[in-house]
Each structure stands twice: as structure tokens, then as C-alpha cells.
Design a protein around this motif. Sequence first.
Motif, PDB file in Angstrom:
ATOM      1  N   LEU A 144      35.689  46.908  40.149  1.00 46.10           N
ATOM      2  CA  LEU A 144      35.676  45.532  40.645  1.00 46.10           C
ATOM      3  C   LEU A 144      36.149  44.533  39.601  1.00 46.10           C
ATOM      4  O   LEU A 144      36.613  43.432  39.958  1.00 46.10           O
ATOM      5  CB  LEU A 144      34.268  45.171  41.121  1.00 46.10           C
ATOM      6  N   LYS A 170      40.344  42.498  38.717  1.00 41.67           N
ATOM      7  CA  LYS A 170      40.372  41.395  39.673  1.00 41.67           C
ATOM      8  C   LYS A 170      41.756  41.107  40.230  1.00 41.67           C
ATOM      9  O   LYS A 170      41.883  40.401  41.237  1.00 41.67           O
ATOM     10  CB  LYS A 170      39.761  40.143  39.037  1.00 41.67           C
ATOM     11  N   LYS A 219      41.759  42.097  43.895  1.00 40.07           N
ATOM     12  CA  LYS A 219      40.652  41.670  44.746  1.00 40.07           C
ATOM     13  C   LYS A 219      41.062  41.281  46.159  1.00 40.07           C
ATOM     14  O   LYS A 219      40.191  41.132  47.031  1.00 40.07           O
ATOM     15  CB  LYS A 219      39.896  40.525  44.083  1.00 40.07           C
ATOM     16  N   THR A 220      42.352  41.130  46.436  1.00 38.38           N
ATOM     17  CA  THR A 220      42.773  40.833  47.807  1.00 38.38           C
ATOM     18  C   THR A 220      43.037  42.093  48.623  1.00 38.38           C
ATOM     19  O   THR A 220      43.233  42.003  49.828  1.00 38.38           O
ATOM     20  CB  THR A 220      44.052  39.970  47.805  1.00 38.38           C
ATOM     21  N   SER A 221      43.025  43.257  47.982  1.00 40.85           N
ATOM     22  CA  SER A 221      43.325  44.493  48.710  1.00 40.85           C
ATOM     23  C   SER A 221      42.117  44.943  49.519  1.00 40.85           C
ATOM     24  O   SER A 221      40.968  44.685  49.160  1.00 40.85           O
ATOM     25  CB  SER A 221      43.764  45.597  47.752  1.00 40.85           C
ATOM     26  N   GLN A 222      42.371  45.658  50.591  1.00 46.56           N
ATOM     27  CA  GLN A 222      41.287  46.144  51.439  1.00 46.56           C
ATOM     28  C   GLN A 222      40.420  47.154  50.709  1.00 46.56           C
ATOM     29  O   GLN A 222      39.196  47.169  50.877  1.00 46.56           O
ATOM     30  CB  GLN A 222      41.851  46.777  52.720  1.00 46.56           C
ATOM     31  N   TYR A 238      39.721  47.179  47.574  1.00 49.24           N
ATOM     32  CA  TYR A 238      38.831  46.415  46.685  1.00 49.24           C
ATOM     33  C   TYR A 238      37.643  45.880  47.480  1.00 49.24           C
ATOM     34  O   TYR A 238      36.487  45.978  47.039  1.00 49.24           O
ATOM     35  CB  TYR A 238      39.607  45.269  46.034  1.00 49.24           C
ATOM     36  N   LYS A 239      37.915  45.319  48.641  1.00 47.05           N
ATOM     37  CA  LYS A 239      36.843  44.757  49.468  1.00 47.05           C
ATOM     38  C   LYS A 239      35.865  45.844  49.900  1.00 47.05           C
ATOM     39  O   LYS A 239      34.647  45.615  49.943  1.00 47.05           O
ATOM     40  CB  LYS A 239      37.441  44.053  50.678  1.00 47.05           C
ATOM     41  N   GLU A 240      36.368  47.023  50.205  1.00 48.81           N
ATOM     42  CA  GLU A 240      35.488  48.129  50.590  1.00 48.81           C
ATOM     43  C   GLU A 240      34.658  48.612  49.395  1.00 48.81           C
ATOM     44  O   GLU A 240      33.489  48.970  49.555  1.00 48.81           O
ATOM     45  CB  GLU A 240      36.314  49.277  51.168  1.00 48.81           C
ATOM     46  N   LEU A 253      33.624  46.748  46.982  1.00 46.96           N
ATOM     47  CA  LEU A 253      32.569  45.752  46.819  1.00 46.96           C
ATOM     48  C   LEU A 253      31.412  46.023  47.777  1.00 46.96           C
ATOM     49  O   LEU A 253      30.238  45.934  47.395  1.00 46.96           O
ATOM     50  CB  LEU A 253      33.139  44.352  47.045  1.00 46.96           C
ATOM     51  N   LYS A 254      31.723  46.377  49.002  1.00 46.43           N
ATOM     52  CA  LYS A 254      30.669  46.690  49.972  1.00 46.43           C
ATOM     53  C   LYS A 254      29.857  47.912  49.524  1.00 46.43           C
ATOM     54  O   LYS A 254      28.627  47.943  49.663  1.00 46.43           O
ATOM     55  CB  LYS A 254      31.276  46.949  51.352  1.00 46.43           C
ATOM     56  N   TRP A 268      28.990  38.969  42.767  1.00 46.90           N
ATOM     57  CA  TRP A 268      29.024  40.054  43.749  1.00 46.90           C
ATOM     58  C   TRP A 268      27.634  40.291  44.333  1.00 46.90           C
ATOM     59  O   TRP A 268      27.509  40.846  45.416  1.00 46.90           O
ATOM     60  CB  TRP A 268      29.521  41.354  43.101  1.00 46.90           C
TER      61      TRP A 268
END
Length: 400
Positions: free
Chosen positions: A243, A246, A249-252, A254-256, A258-259, A310
Motif C-alpha cells: 500500500l 502510492k 493507488k488508483t488501480s483496482q 491496489y483498492k482490493e 486495501l480492503k 487506511w
Amino acid sequence: MKSFVVLLLACNIPIVLSLLTPAEVAKKVGDSFIRNADHFIFWGYGGAIVVDGLYRANITFGIDYASQLTSHLNAFTTNPAAYGYKLLHGEHIAFGGAVGDSLGLFPIAYLRRYETTNESNPDDLLIAKKVADQYILGWPKRLADGTFSRDASWSGESDGNHSILWIDDMYMGLTLLARLSIYEANQSRAEQVLKQQLTFSGHLQDESDGIFYHGYNDLDGHNSCCKWGRGNGWAFMSHVEALEMKMSKTSQNYKETLKIFQRQAAGLAKYQAPNDGRFHQVVNETTTFLETSATAMFLTSFIRGVMNNWLPYDDYKSVIENAWAGLVSTVQANGTVTGICDGTGIQANVADYERRPTSYLSSAGGGAGAVLYAAADMEKFRVYEMERERERERKANINV
């Protein structure tokens, strides 16, 4: 300090009259590592986080370990039998059994030295890049989905064509790639890290509680028995390393990631020991012993999660402070640290994890260096809290 003591009392955590500061912990523990360098500074995953932790102690607290570390790192490049020498001289190195535990993680020490000495030694960067590109991205043992795998299984399970995943490899195999991605702004390496985050987690994370199993066998779709503490620490810290890239951080992916991190954080917090602040050897088995390296790994990850927004501060403030109190209680006057599980393979049952020894001088083969990570990040967290308080007061004065 007064509010911290009140919090500890409210949580039934035993307190000592003088809780060590992060700087004091770093100095005691770091000095002990240096005194016992033959045990703690070696080319391997445990030695990697010890050396990296000593550099972080230098950066954060001004504790000067530079000359000792330089001596050790240079020895690995001048001894013909050492990995560093072989890498610089183009000699073949066998891949071994795991992507990161013997060869793949230790070059974070050279990358750290390269960054902290104004890029004075180009061989440091060369070692890091060669290991990343040849021995990590070139790792031949993988599942069909590309996840780094091993042959080593656990009792009762057979292996078929490199079908075994170890949670350890999330940190040992991905950290160097992640840090190089940041240093060189290399999006290609970053995407490799994020893809591995998702595939490892897809096989190892229990979505019902967010916590990770130690192992997975793709041959029959079985997870191993247990959610080992330090194994979860490796995964938790690995999410943080990913994470912190950075630029992605706009990629899918990356978002997954984070989840996944947030899900694990919520699950781990529920199992913090209420009367100690540490976490158990098997996270969700509260009869197992309280394990120090897992606590240090969770602590550093919780802190960085909060400071990067986060994780919500209000939800994790007490988790962080209680974990710090528990961690400090394990640091002895001479800098030795108690309660660190020796390195371990995937075990077949809870009792086998419970039987693992916790001798200090063999703990470098585990996660002893993470105590220095936790101390450095706790110091940053204290500064962060002071800044939050100043901002709160500033807003309050504006509204008067």
C-alpha cells in the motif's frame, strides 16, 4: 503519560512505574543485537529485518549503528562463499526452497544502506535489483495463477508440482519488489506485487474473520489447520509495503489490497489479549502463549495504517497503545526480548505451534527485528498524536 496510564488501567493491563520510551526500547534491543551479532546478523529473512530495523533505529532516533552494519554488509560482498559476493561476480545461485527466506529478502538491507548513504555505493542497488529481477520475478515455483509457491508441505498433506503456499512468502518474497518499485517509480514491479497480494490472500485469508491461515495446498484445496500469529504478521506487514506504493493507488488491485488489509486489521484487533496487549501464538486460539514478534508486526502495521488514513484513528488508538505496553513488558534490562517463537514450518495442529520454543538467541530466525520496526513507528505515532492534538486545539480556537 497520565491518560495512557488511565487507558491501561481501564483495559486491565498491568503497568510498570516507568514504561520504556520507543527510543529506550530501540537502544536496548539494538545494542543487544549488535552484541550478539553472530546470532542476529546473517543473510536470511530474520537477519534482513534485524539489519533493516537497526537502520530504522539510526534514522528515527539517531542511534549510530552504521559502522557495525557496514562491516557486516561489506563482509557479505567480499567473502567468496557469501551471496553478496556471488551476486556481484555473476556466479550461479540455486533458487532453493522458498522465494524469500534465504536469498530474496536480505537485499532490503543493501537498498536501505544505499538510500541512507546518499547512493554512495552502486553495488548496493545492483544487489537489490539483481535479486528482484532474477531470483524473485524469475522464481520458477508457482501455482497456475502465478502465486509464488513451495514444495514443503505439512503433516498429512502431499505436494504436487509446487502446490504449497506459505503465508511467510507474502513478506519475504514481495517486500524487496515493493521497495524497489517505490525507489525507481517502477509501475511494472508494483503491479506484480499487487497481483501477488490478491492471489496469496485469495487462497489464505479466511473471509469470515479476516485472519490468514499459515498454509494452503492447491493440490486438494486444503488450508492448514491454524492461523499462526507471526504468519499473520508477515502478511499484515506485506500489505503495508504494497500500500505504500502510492503511485498505484488508483488501480483496482491496489483498492482490493486495501480492503484485504482493513479486513485483516479488524479481525486481528478482536483477538488482542485484554490483560496484556499482545497477541497469541495462534491468533484465534487464546489458550496459546502470547507471542512477541507477531505483536510487534501487528503494532507497526496498525500504526502505519492509521497514519496513512487506511484505518480510523479512533478505532485503533487503544489497540496500538495496549500492544505497545505489552511489547515493552517483554524487553529486559539487557535488551533481550522474551516470547518470540523460533522459526517454524507449517504445523499440523495447535499443540505443535504451542510447543515451539522461544529462546532469545535463536529468535533471529523468526521475527526479532520487528521489535525495532515497532519502536520506530511508535515514536512516529507519538508525534502524529501531538500534531492531531495541536490541530484540534487550533480548530477549537477558531470556533471560539
